[in-house]
Motif scaffolding. Structure first.
Motif, PDB file in Angstrom:
ATOM      1  N   GLY A 115       5.017   4.434   6.627  1.00 52.69           N
ATOM      2  CA  GLY A 115       4.543   4.452   5.247  1.00 52.69           C
ATOM      3  C   GLY A 115       5.633   4.319   4.201  1.00 52.69           C
ATOM      4  N   PRO A 160       8.456   1.948   2.440  1.00 53.91           N
ATOM      5  CA  PRO A 160       8.869   0.536   2.351  1.00 53.91           C
ATOM      6  C   PRO A 160      10.383   0.394   2.362  1.00 53.91           C
ATOM      7  N   TYR A 209      10.668   8.715   0.836  1.00 54.35           N
ATOM      8  CA  TYR A 209       9.947   9.733   1.601  1.00 54.35           C
ATOM      9  C   TYR A 209       8.502   9.314   1.818  1.00 54.35           C
ATOM     10  N   GLY A 210       7.982   9.537   2.992  1.00 58.11           N
ATOM     11  CA  GLY A 210       6.578   9.228   3.236  1.00 58.11           C
ATOM     12  C   GLY A 210       6.215   9.491   4.682  1.00 58.11           C
ATOM     13  N   PRO A 211       4.962   9.192   5.051  1.00 60.90           N
ATOM     14  CA  PRO A 211       4.554   9.396   6.435  1.00 60.90           C
ATOM     15  C   PRO A 211       5.238   8.363   7.331  1.00 60.90           C
ATOM     16  N   PRO A 255      -1.266   4.707   7.065  1.00 60.66           N
ATOM     17  CA  PRO A 255       0.013   4.302   6.460  1.00 60.66           C
ATOM     18  C   PRO A 255       0.593   3.042   7.110  1.00 60.66           C
ATOM     19  N   THR A 306      -1.368   0.050   6.050  1.00 60.83           N
ATOM     20  CA  THR A 306      -1.107  -0.290   4.648  1.00 60.83           C
ATOM     21  C   THR A 306       0.168  -1.127   4.540  1.00 60.83           C
ATOM     22  N   SER A 332       4.791  -2.966  -2.256  1.00 60.57           N
ATOM     23  CA  SER A 332       4.435  -2.228  -1.049  1.00 60.57           C
ATOM     24  C   SER A 332       3.112  -1.505  -1.190  1.00 60.57           C
ATOM     25  N   ALA A 355      -1.483  -3.157  -1.491  1.00 56.48           N
ATOM     26  CA  ALA A 355      -2.652  -3.105  -0.626  1.00 56.48           C
ATOM     27  C   ALA A 355      -3.207  -1.692  -0.563  1.00 56.48           C
ATOM     28  N   GLY A 409      -4.167   4.883   1.218  1.00 55.57           N
ATOM     29  CA  GLY A 409      -3.667   4.295   2.458  1.00 55.57           C
ATOM     30  C   GLY A 409      -2.466   5.035   3.017  1.00 55.57           C
ATOM     31  N   ILE A 410      -1.404   5.122   2.219  1.00 54.15           N
ATOM     32  CA  ILE A 410      -0.163   5.726   2.706  1.00 54.15           C
ATOM     33  C   ILE A 410      -0.248   7.244   2.687  1.00 54.15           C
ATOM     34  N   GLY A 411      -0.987   7.790   1.746  1.00 54.16           N
ATOM     35  CA  GLY A 411      -1.046   9.242   1.622  1.00 54.16           C
ATOM     36  C   GLY A 411      -0.025   9.671   0.590  1.00 54.16           C
ATOM     37  N   GLU A 412       0.965  10.461   1.006  1.00 53.36           N
ATOM     38  CA  GLU A 412       1.978  10.926   0.066  1.00 53.36           C
ATOM     39  C   GLU A 412       3.292  10.204   0.287  1.00 53.36           C
ATOM     40  N   SER A 413       3.874   9.713  -0.785  1.00 52.85           N
ATOM     41  CA  SER A 413       5.208   9.143  -0.663  1.00 52.85           C
ATOM     42  C   SER A 413       6.009   9.535  -1.887  1.00 52.85           C
ATOM     43  N   MET A 414       7.330   9.516  -1.742  1.00 53.61           N
ATOM     44  CA  MET A 414       8.167   9.898  -2.874  1.00 53.61           C
ATOM     45  C   MET A 414       9.437   9.067  -2.869  1.00 53.61           C
ATOM     46  N   TYR A 415       9.895   8.733  -4.062  1.00 51.20           N
ATOM     47  CA  TYR A 415      11.060   7.890  -4.231  1.00 51.20           C
ATOM     48  C   TYR A 415      12.038   8.634  -5.130  1.00 51.20           C
TER      49      TYR A 415
END
Lengths: 429, 429
Positions: A137, A139, A299-301, A307, A310, B147, B150, B292-298
């Motif tokens: 998940g 990128p 950070y992500g799954p 995920p 996606t 990313s 979708a 789709g991805i759920g949780e993500s963090m940058y």
């Protein structure tokens, strides 16, 4: 260009089903974004598999021969979600040779035969994308290839295996043992019944091979990666590390020093305040140091059907955009450098050593002498009250080379009565 | 295509100088990656500015008239790093009308006139990129546009102002006051002598307007953003929040509910275990929830000349890649939706209230009655021992609507002797 782009799916397991779901759920947004519909028209399954309910639901044709997809002129893109090396490798090569663009999530394959496939795609002027192969998940490949293209990366540190991160989180937070957390991960479906690839660091190593290619343009083979897993990691060492200010994480690292890199996977002590220390449970993260941006983290799954799917659909959309403009364009791996691995004498780190000591006078003096002779200082030492016969002593060294550390290990074995229980790298200055 | 792509720089302050540095430091990697050199040939400065040392070092011509850059047929791309609305807005429009591609880092301008500029760029078939305008070192716009294309985003939560995050980190970790930390941030150069834009949340609001456009395709105006800053935040409330399990952060949020969004900036209680709680000092992060991805963090630096310049150069490289293929291609903002703001009745959250109470019997009963009448429950209540005359009571409500909260606020004012010291949203279920 056609208003509908047709896709052939190789494999119809959880990830393949996820791709069908994501395409169905977001068809309107996808169409708005790329000006075309993406439709899976055929899916390859194994003879005897029953996927008729899925086929009916998503209105697709099931085939058991690859040829039925390759010979279909309406199918422009093939998505490989079978996993393992064979027949995936052969199928992807055939697909590229048949003029199809390819998306795959297959990290094992990419890590071992990535160059072969990338070269073939270039020769065939076809797109080959595989964002989902590393940290599903997140990128991260796209980010390194695009956003960090103007930057000079020096370190990539990743928590890229969700199973082991789940286990380590439970060991730290709930003071559980390796065996207990492995069992739980298996019950929750994170870990397979044979957890070798996860707990021995192999899965993470595949991903670090791919990340090394993207970050440094170097083609590293699996035998050039120093791999250590978390199998049998002692709960005592995890909580001792915690007391000293560190969280134990399975870290995949690829670090550049001058013009060589060192690629490793192993349990590492990460300082509590470091962003990687806060990555809990099955989540993944990739931390990057570069000269321009400085520190960044993504950070992500790391897994999971939605995920991953996606990520695959984002790759499909990128390819459709390129098809529209009739360009093949940059594949991810335009940047190449000669591969050079940092020698052990130049590979510098602090280390955590956990030793079982006999309750006998003079042993600590010997240890101190060994360290002093190797010119390696102690940064922290903790000796716990023993049971009369044995005690545990834990120490963190100042930064030293792999070579010197090997000398110390050998000397401890030969000259003292200490037993080395555990040895881990310590991240940071 | 020419082997050298020439760039005109509007403004030669710290970010402009950073662009020159990054281009010089990484020229070889850039050339390998895009097959062309990127060279700043002219820079626009104000009459009277002395930048001759820079001009000599980087071999560029200084000009004081925009026309000298626009009329130069060799300059293909203009980079605007002057800041503020005017003359930046006029200059960018003229550049697009003269057939130049444009890169800018100007968040104020993008937030207020983004649509106008994006439309003009599309009409002129020119690229307009502005990754550096939001969270300088984090490629968040690109990530959302590519990313997450979708995916179906439901929440974007950002720590997008480095100054206030630095201040809050010090208030939490070192138990310092708002005034002390502001002074320190000013001494370190994070905060300007007039810190209004930072501490009152305006800077963060600009960024949330841009993020709303990317995440939801909606054009939000600044007066549609509910903005609250951290000015005068009490150290007592920060440490009380800490005791209750939360870290106070200045959060910019844009949250979708059905087909409407709510865009806000304000101090928020973030649970300690949430990834945003671990974003320390001047670092920025953007946390995204999607189906789709759920949780993500940058995560990365939000400002600074090198991170911002690295982002600008990545945009330059993207444009050169598009120029090579003779395509203008997708500008970031292809996805549009009608703008609809969530009404206060539907805007649901938990709240933290800090009240000063007179040491007088029966007041708490009145408060409980007010809450009960509004059908809002307490989740946590802490009353501290007072000084005899006054005491502080802190409570966290169950989830309730903005409308109901306003009723409660009004009733407390009218029917009790409590004084509302502080009111903050609490993130999470």
């Amino acid at each position: 260009m056609e208003k509908t782009v047709k896709v052939g799916l190789l494999g119809l397991g959880v990830v393949g089903t996820g791709v069908l779901e994501i395409l169905a759920d977001h068809q309107e947004k996808i169409k708005k974004s790329i000006g075309a519909s993406l439709v899976v028209s055929k899916a390859l399954i194994r003879p005897g598999e029953d996927k008729s309910a899925l086929a009916k639901k998503y209105n697709l044709e099931l085939v058991t021969e690859l040829e039925a997809i390759l010979a279909d002129p309406e199918i422009a893109i093939v998505v490989e979600v079978m996993g393992r090396i064979e027949p995936a490798r052969t199928f992807i090569k055939k697909a590229l040779l048949s003029g199809k663009h390819v998306v795959t999530a297959n990290k094992d394959l990419l890590a071992q035969y990535g160059s072969e496939l990338v070269d073939l795609a270039r020769d065939q002027q076809r797109n080959l994308y595989y964002e989902a192969s590393v940290a599903g998940g997140i990128p991260i490949l796209r980010t390194i290839a695009n956003s960090l293209a103007a930057d000079d990366i020096t370190e990539v540190l990743g928590i890229v295996n969700g199973t082991t991160n789940y286990m380590l989180t439970k060991m730290v937070q709930e003071h559980r043992t390796y065996e207990e957390t492995l069992k739980e991960a298996q019950e929750l479906g994170f870990a397979e019944s044979d957890p070798t690839n996860d707990v021995d660091g192999i899965d993470a190593a595949y991903k670090m091979v791919i990340l090394s290619k993207f970050a440094f343009g170097m083609t590293v083979t699996m035998d050039q990666v120093k791999i250590k897993g978390i199998r049998g990691l002692a709960a005592e060492d995890v909580s001792m590390a915690d007391r000293l200010g560190y969280t134990v994480k399975l870290i995949g690292s690829t670090i550049k020093k001058d013009d060589s890199i060192s690629v490793e996977v192993g349990p590492v002590l990460v300082a509590h305040h470091h962003p990687l220390a806060s990555i809990h449970n099955e989540m993944n993260a990739v931390f990057i140091k570069s000269s321009g941006i400085g520190e960044s983290m993504y950070y992500g799954p790391g897994a999971g059907s939605r995920p991953t799917a996606t990520s695959i659909v984002a790759d499909l959309m990128t390819i459709v955009n390129k098809m529209k403009k009739n360009t093949v364009g940059h594949r991810f791996t335009g940047y190449t450098q000669p591969t050079k691995i940092t020698p052990p004498t130049e590979n510098i780190s602090k280390y955590f050593l956990s030793l079982e000591m006999p309750d006998e006078h003079g042993q600590f003096l010997k240890l101190a002498e060994i360290m002093s002779q190797a010119e390696v200082g102690f940064e922290q030492v903790v000796q716990e009250k023993g049971d009369g016969a044995h005690a545990r002593v834990v120490l963190i060294t100042h930064a030293t080379s792999e070579t010197k550390l090997a000398t110390i290990q050998q000397a401890i074995k030969e000259k003292t009565k200490y037993k080395l229980l555990s040895l881990m790298k310590v991240m940071g200055e």
